[in-house]
Design an enzyme around this catalytic site. Structure first.
Site, PDB file in Angstrom:
ATOM      1  CD  GLN A 126       5.354   2.065  -7.422  1.00 43.53           C
ATOM      2  OE1 GLN A 126       4.938   2.949  -6.689  1.00 43.53           O
ATOM      3  NE2 GLN A 126       6.290   1.497  -6.381  1.00 43.53           N
TER       4      GLN A 126
ATOM      5  CG  ASP B 213       5.908  -7.303  -2.869  1.00 43.09           C
ATOM      6  OD1 ASP B 213       6.916  -7.242  -3.862  1.00 43.09           O
ATOM      7  OD2 ASP B 213       4.974  -6.709  -2.681  1.00 43.09           O
TER       8      ASP B 213
ATOM      9  CG  ASN C 280       0.958  -5.641  -2.004  1.00 38.81           C
ATOM     10  OD1 ASN C 280       1.832  -6.123  -3.174  1.00 38.81           O
ATOM     11  ND2 ASN C 280      -0.027  -5.087  -2.458  1.00 38.81           N
ATOM     12  CE  LYS C 281       4.212   1.837  -2.684  1.00 40.07           C
ATOM     13  NZ  LYS C 281       5.498   2.354  -2.554  1.00 40.07           N
TER      14      LYS C 281
END
Length: 362
Positions: free
Chosen positions: A209, A254, A264-265
């Site tokens: 990403q 998130d 988070n990621k």
């Protein structure tokens, strides 16, 4: 779900496809049927392809399959809920309400760590509660979708303005994964304030990403961005790096629990620890903490198919002898490694994030 390809001119730059234009609710004028088109971010920007979902369950499956990411699941959830309302027009009001609830459950649980779809579902299902007819229910649902999207964009703008206050002109910012609307609004708020940033983006395996979406978007917005592999983050943060000093680590979150833990990621935790070790502030961006999560123990981490780690963008990258892998899609950063949590109501110390809700019930 079906795929729709959009032709690409040779040498043409792909525009920033984000916010609402990454998800489209379309209708067939002849049949009156509706469907949701979702930009396939698994292949963008090299290819511009749209996944067509003709039911809310297919929208949920697209979310689960990573067709859309970051804020994308929120937009897809809202589109799925509007689709559900339109497809319920021929039902009794009780059946329509039940159909909406079933669609909402599928959308809210498609990816357990990402809280955005659940927020969309809660808003819309609450809005249709008073409906006494199917017509009223559909109207309320569609109005709630519009209201929710407008509110999300406005809150993203407020969040970005607060973040810019922490980031001085000329800062070099390290970011991880894909912040979508937060990133775009942050750049916009910096421009309004007359501030310019240099960016360093991690590639973010296995879906890349950072390489495909974050770096692409920053360049489309006229920003300077340097791409690094995920394993280079600590070296970039270390003093004396040939890259030059990093002034801040900035990521989205998130989920944020009331003890200040950040989900988070996966990979955010390692970067946060390195930033802490080298006295680089870490700012986590989230519109609002999750009042249903008392602590990090309440955050559900999505475990994805380990086979996804064995390949990158559809190409096997691991040895054929390797069969075992592990893929938690997110990790949790303890509050001691977070400098400030930036929300639409300002920035908070992690230990004080519950103050976000102060005065709401008074």
């Amino acid at each position: 779900m079906t795929h729709i390809d959009e032709p690409r001119r040779a040498g043409a730059r792909q525009p920033v496809a984000t916010l609402d234009d990454s998800v489209r609710l379309v209708s067939d004028e002849r049949s009156g049927a509706h469907a949701v088109l979702i930009l396939d971010r698994r292949v963008f920007p090299e290819h511009t392809e749209w996944v067509r979902a003709e039911t809310p369950l297919e929208v949920a499956e697209a979310i689960r399959a990573m067709v859309t990411q970051s804020s994308g699941p929120l937009y897809a959830a809202y589109a799925g809920l509007e689709l559900a309302a339109l497809q319920a027009r021929g039902l009794t009001v009780d059946a329509a309400r039940a159909s909406m609830a079933a669609a909402g459950h599928a959308l809210a649980t498609a990816r357990p760590t990402n809280g955005h779809p659940r927020e969309a579902v809660d808003l819309v299902l609450h809005a249709i509660e008073p409906a006494t007819s199917t017509t009223e229910l559909v109207e309320r649902a569609i109005a709630a979708v519009r209201e929710g999207l407008d509110e999300y964009h406005e809150r993203s703008r407020r969040l970005a303005r607060h973040a810019v206050e922490l980031l001085p002109d000329g800062a070099r910012i390290l970011t991880h994964c894909w912040m979508d609307s937060y990133l775009i609004e942050l750049v916009g708020a910096a421009n309004e304030a007359g501030r310019h940033y240099d960016w360093v983006a991690t590639e973010t395996r296995p879906y890349l990403q950072g390489a495909r979406l974050t770096a692409h978007t920053l360049r489309e917005l006229g920003q300077n961005v340097t791409l690094i592999t995920d394993g280079m983050g600590a070296a970039a943060l270390a003093p004396g790096s040939s890259l030059g000093p990093i002034d801040a680590l900035v990521t989205a979150a998130d989920r944020v629990s009331l003890d200040g833990s950040i989900a988070n990621k996966v990979g955010t935790l390692g970067l946060a620890i390195a930033a802490n070790a080298f006295d680089v502030p870490f700012y986590a961006l989230v519109q609002t903490p999750d009042a249903t999560l008392a602590s990090s123990a309440d955050i559900v981490i999505e475990d994805r198919d380990p086979a996804e780690v064995l390949s990158t963008l559809g190409t096997r990258t691991a040895s054929g002898l390797v069969t075992d892998a592990w893929y938690p899609a997110f990790d949790v950063t303890p509050p001691r490694f977070v400098t400030r949590i930036v929300t639409d109501r300002g920035d908070f110390a992690p230990g004080s994030i519950a103050d976000y809700f102060a005065g709401e019930n008074s």
